[in-house]
Scaffold this active site. Structure first.
Site, PDB file in Angstrom:
ATOM      1  N   ARG A 163      38.827  40.897  37.206  1.00  0.00           N
ATOM      2  CA  ARG A 163      39.054  39.900  36.158  1.00  0.00           C
ATOM      3  C   ARG A 163      40.483  40.043  35.644  1.00  0.00           C
ATOM      4  NH1 ARG A 163      35.329  37.591  37.889  1.00  0.00           N
ATOM      5  NH2 ARG A 163      33.313  37.247  36.907  1.00  0.00           N
TER       6      ARG A 163
ATOM      7  N   HIS B 227      41.540  32.717  42.401  1.00  0.00           N
ATOM      8  CA  HIS B 227      40.168  33.228  42.209  1.00  0.00           C
ATOM      9  C   HIS B 227      39.263  32.828  43.385  1.00  0.00           C
ATOM     10  CE1 HIS B 227      37.109  34.565  38.931  1.00  0.00           C
ATOM     11  NE2 HIS B 227      36.642  34.839  40.136  1.00  0.00           N
TER      12      HIS B 227
HETATM   13  C1  OXD Z   1      32.058  36.545  40.364  1.00  0.00           C
HETATM   14  C2  OXD Z   1      33.325  35.829  40.522  1.00  0.00           C
HETATM   15  O1  OXD Z   1      31.818  37.187  39.344  1.00  0.00           O
HETATM   16  O2  OXD Z   1      33.391  34.890  41.289  1.00  0.00           O
HETATM   17  O3  OXD Z   1      31.252  36.450  41.292  1.00  0.00           O
HETATM   18  O4  OXD Z   1      34.323  36.163  39.922  1.00  0.00           O
END
Ligand code: OXD
Length: 309
Positions: A224, A272
């Site tokens: 993250r 992402h």
């Molecule tokens: C997850 C993401 O948590 O895609 O799967 O970040």
């Protein structure tokens, strides 16, 4: 009884027919068209708006459409006592491992430098890499971090892993707690982050962590954006202490167009995509969660609300 789909950025059409098939018919509702709130028994969520989930008095399961659940804990009115389930999925794990290996090998085998040589039309060789002397550090030894640690070890890298509480993984030198973190960092040529984002792990990749890595280390974040203190990473890259970073996740997504990461020469970034949820792969476990929740049976992959993972 009905299932509510409330997942920003995901297409309900990917899930509805598959769930219908798995469950033999389903009353599938898409937020904000929730209908009678008392009929909603399960919610499929990604970044649900704050205050929404508490409106459903008979909710039996909150199912995250990803491995992470930090996006659900952002809701200060999250209903207490409703089990929250995260995905543990073969495809997600495989994709994340591939991304980790790609990031490590790309830098280890000097691909950006060879790409630059090709662009310059230059035939030149850099010294051979020494995998056995290139320690890789993994932050987070859960399902995904543990799998990546194993695959990198199988490639011949000495792998060190860090987790909040003590863990033992075959072939991985395991560290835990605050003291364990600095001990691990001192040797790592690569640092890869797979941690869940919790109040304890937010900002873990800060100036102290980066300074504890050896000169020339490389950072890969596929967990993250909140794990990284952006200014500290940029300062460490600018000073040359950190050689480069590959980043898939950001504090704000989409990454704002004026963010310094976009144009930093030592950063490779992706939007992402390290692990994308594949509906066909995850629907069987979602359906099983719903079946079990309906039958009042214990659920798999339930998140601990105290630890938030
Ligand atoms: C997850 C993401 O948590 O895609 O799967 O970040």
């Amino acid at each position: 009884m009905a299932i509510l789909f409330i997942a920003e950025g995901d297409d309900p059409a990917d899930y509805r027919p598959l769930l219908d098939q798995e469950l033999g018919g389903v009353d599938f509702r898409i937020w904000p068209e929730a209908g009678d709130a008392a009929e909603i028994e399960a919610a499929l969520v990604w970044k649900p708006p704050a205050g929404v989930l508490r409106r459903f008095p008979n909710l039996k399961a909150i199912i995250s459409l990803g491995a992470g659940v930090d996006h659900v804990f952002l809701d200060p009115e999250l209903p207490r006592g409703v089990p929250m389930v995260r995905l543990v999925d073969r495809s997600l794990t495989e994709q994340m491992c591939e991304y980790a290996i790609l990031g490590v090998l790309r830098h280890h085998r000097l691909l950006p430098r060879y790409e630059a040589l090709q662009r310059a039309g230059e035939w030149r060789k850099y010294p051979a890499p020494d995998t056995e002397r290139t320690p890789v550090g993994i932050l987070g030894l859960g399902v995904i971090g543990g799998a990546a640690a194993g695959k990198l070890a199988a490639l011949g890298f000495p792998v060190r892993g860090w987790s909040r509480s003590a863990k033992a993984l075959p072939g991985i030198a395991c560290f835990h707690g605050a003291a364990g973190l600095s001990a691990m960092l001192a040797e790592c040529r690569f640092l890869l982050c797979f941690l869940p984002l919790t109040p304890e792990t937010r900002g873990i990749i800060d100036r102290t962590t980066l300074a504890a890595l050896p000169q020339g280390a490389y950072v890969i974040n596929l967990a993250r954006g909140g794990h990284v203190v952006d200014e500290d990473l940029i300062a460490a890259l600018d000073s040359g202490h950190i050689a480069g970073a590959m980043l898939d996740v950001f504090q704000r997504e989409p990454l704002p167009p004026d963010h310094a990461f976009w144009r930093h020469p030592a950063i490779l970034l992706t939007p992402h995509i390290a692990g994308l949820t594949v509906a066909a792969s995850v629907v069987p476990q979602i359906a099983e969660t719903i079946r079990r929740a309906r039958a009042g049976k214990p659920l798999a992959n339930v998140v601990d609300p105290e630890r938030q993972y």
